[in-house]
Every structure is written in structure tokens, then in C-alpha cells.
Design a protein around this motif. Structure first.
Motif, PDB file in Angstrom:
ATOM      1  N   UNK A 200      15.757  26.342  47.428  1.00  0.00           N
ATOM      2  CA  UNK A 200      15.381  25.427  46.342  1.00  0.00           C
ATOM      3  C   UNK A 200      15.938  24.036  46.634  1.00  0.00           C
ATOM      4  N   UNK A 201      15.132  23.000  46.470  1.00  0.00           N
ATOM      5  CA  UNK A 201      15.646  21.642  46.676  1.00  0.00           C
ATOM      6  C   UNK A 201      16.530  21.190  45.520  1.00  0.00           C
ATOM      7  N   UNK A 202      17.546  20.407  45.857  1.00  0.00           N
ATOM      8  CA  UNK A 202      18.388  19.753  44.858  1.00  0.00           C
ATOM      9  C   UNK A 202      18.885  18.452  45.462  1.00  0.00           C
ATOM     10  N   UNK A 203      19.342  17.565  44.596  1.00  0.00           N
ATOM     11  CA  UNK A 203      19.837  16.263  45.053  1.00  0.00           C
ATOM     12  C   UNK A 203      21.267  16.049  44.604  1.00  0.00           C
ATOM     13  N   UNK A 204      22.030  15.394  45.456  1.00  0.00           N
ATOM     14  CA  UNK A 204      23.296  14.784  45.053  1.00  0.00           C
ATOM     15  C   UNK A 204      22.987  13.308  44.862  1.00  0.00           C
ATOM     16  N   UNK A 205      23.267  12.809  43.671  1.00  0.00           N
ATOM     17  CA  UNK A 205      22.919  11.427  43.314  1.00  0.00           C
ATOM     18  C   UNK A 205      24.175  10.607  43.102  1.00  0.00           C
ATOM     19  N   UNK A 206      24.131   9.350  43.563  1.00  0.00           N
ATOM     20  CA  UNK A 206      25.231   8.430  43.283  1.00  0.00           C
ATOM     21  C   UNK A 206      24.968   7.827  41.916  1.00  0.00           C
ATOM     22  N   UNK A 207      25.874   8.086  41.000  1.00  0.00           N
ATOM     23  CA  UNK A 207      25.711   7.662  39.612  1.00  0.00           C
ATOM     24  C   UNK A 207      26.815   6.671  39.273  1.00  0.00           C
ATOM     25  N   UNK A 208      26.424   5.475  38.834  1.00  0.00           N
ATOM     26  CA  UNK A 208      27.413   4.502  38.343  1.00  0.00           C
ATOM     27  C   UNK A 208      27.846   4.958  36.959  1.00  0.00           C
ATOM     28  N   UNK A 209      29.112   5.309  36.835  1.00  0.00           N
ATOM     29  CA  UNK A 209      29.637   5.774  35.553  1.00  0.00           C
ATOM     30  C   UNK A 209      30.043   4.585  34.689  1.00  0.00           C
TER      31      UNK A 209
ATOM     32  N   UNK B  75      25.331  14.945  39.869  1.00  0.00           N
ATOM     33  CA  UNK B  75      26.128  13.724  39.993  1.00  0.00           C
ATOM     34  C   UNK B  75      27.077  13.907  41.169  1.00  0.00           C
ATOM     35  N   UNK B  76      26.850  13.165  42.238  1.00  0.00           N
ATOM     36  CA  UNK B  76      27.686  13.263  43.432  1.00  0.00           C
ATOM     37  C   UNK B  76      28.840  12.279  43.446  1.00  0.00           C
ATOM     38  N   UNK B  77      28.946  11.454  42.403  1.00  0.00           N
ATOM     39  CA  UNK B  77      30.041  10.482  42.316  1.00  0.00           C
ATOM     40  C   UNK B  77      29.519   9.072  42.188  1.00  0.00           C
ATOM     41  N   UNK B  78      30.436   8.161  41.904  1.00  0.00           N
ATOM     42  CA  UNK B  78      30.068   6.761  41.702  1.00  0.00           C
ATOM     43  C   UNK B  78      30.204   5.928  42.971  1.00  0.00           C
TER      44      UNK B  78
END
Length: 129
Positions: free
Chosen positions: A119-128, A77-80
């Protein structure tokens, strides 16, 4: 009724102590070395990550499927907001992440990186909620 509970996600890597430090900086927690070849990271409000020494590890070549194919990746979770995502991006880079795919991230709501072991990873924009 489930057969078993998920205990850990284990990442093979050349240096488990260094990779545990990277993920502690990214997701929180304090690495707990069990020995030179195994380190556990209890991520706050998340799954336990473990790091296992694997000399000669060849990291995946994202997004190629024909050679050293990616077998899994981690989403964080990279933030909203885009401002939070930008701050998470800068911190991930400072920790040693390498961008793999930042193209059209505003349309996709995620950005793809490689950790220091590849290793691949993602930062995702998550609506909280």
C-alpha cells in the motif's frame, strides 16, 4: 449535521498482524488483534487503522492508473524540518517500507513509500504552527 463519524481506515493485506506491527512502529499505538483475520490499531492523536486478511491481495502499482490502480493512500507527518524527515525516512525503511518516489522530495515536501503489503503512503514535511 454529519450522517456518520469516520470509525476506521481498513487496509486489506495478506498478514494483518505483521502490517499492524509495521504501522504501530510508524505511527505509534499497540495492535489489538480481534482474531487471526482482523487487527485494530488505535493511533495516538490519529484515526483508528484496521487490518483485514485478504489472501491473494494484489497491491497497487504506484503510480500506474491502468493496472491495480491506487485507490487511496495514507499521509503521515514526517516532521517540520528536513532533518526530521530524514530520520523518519530511515526509521520507515528499517520497519520495512520500500521507497516508491523520493525524486525532488525537497521541492514536493513529501516522499512516497509502499508498506510491506504494497500500500502506498507518504511521509510529509509539515510546518507546525
Amino acid at each position: 449535521m454529519p450522517v456518520a463519524r469516520l470509525r476506521s481506515v481498513v487496509l486489506d493485506c495478506p498478514d494483518p498482524h505483521a502490517l499492524a506491527d509495521f504501522y504501530a512502529g510508524l505511527a505509534g499505538g499497540a495492535p489489538q488483534p480481534e482474531d487471526d483475520d482482523w487487527v485494530v490499531l488505535a493511533v495516538p492523536d490519529g484515526p483508528r487503522l484496521s487490518f483485514q486478511r485478504a489472501p491473494g491481495l494484489t497491491p497497487p502499482e504506484w503510480p500506474r492508473a491502468d493496472r491495480n490502480a491506487q485507490q487511496l493512500h495514507l499521509d503521515f507527518d514526517g516532521g517540520a524540518t528536513w532533518e526530521e524527515m530524514d530520520a523518519a525516512h530511515e526509521k520507515a525503511l528499517a520497519l520495512g517500507a520500500r521507497p516508491l518516489d523520493l525524486e525532488d522530495s525537497e521541492k514536493k515536501d513529501f516522499r512516497v513509500y509502499a508498506d510491506p503489503a504494497g500500500h502506498p503512503f507518504c511521509l510529509c514535511r509539515i510546518d507546525h504552527p
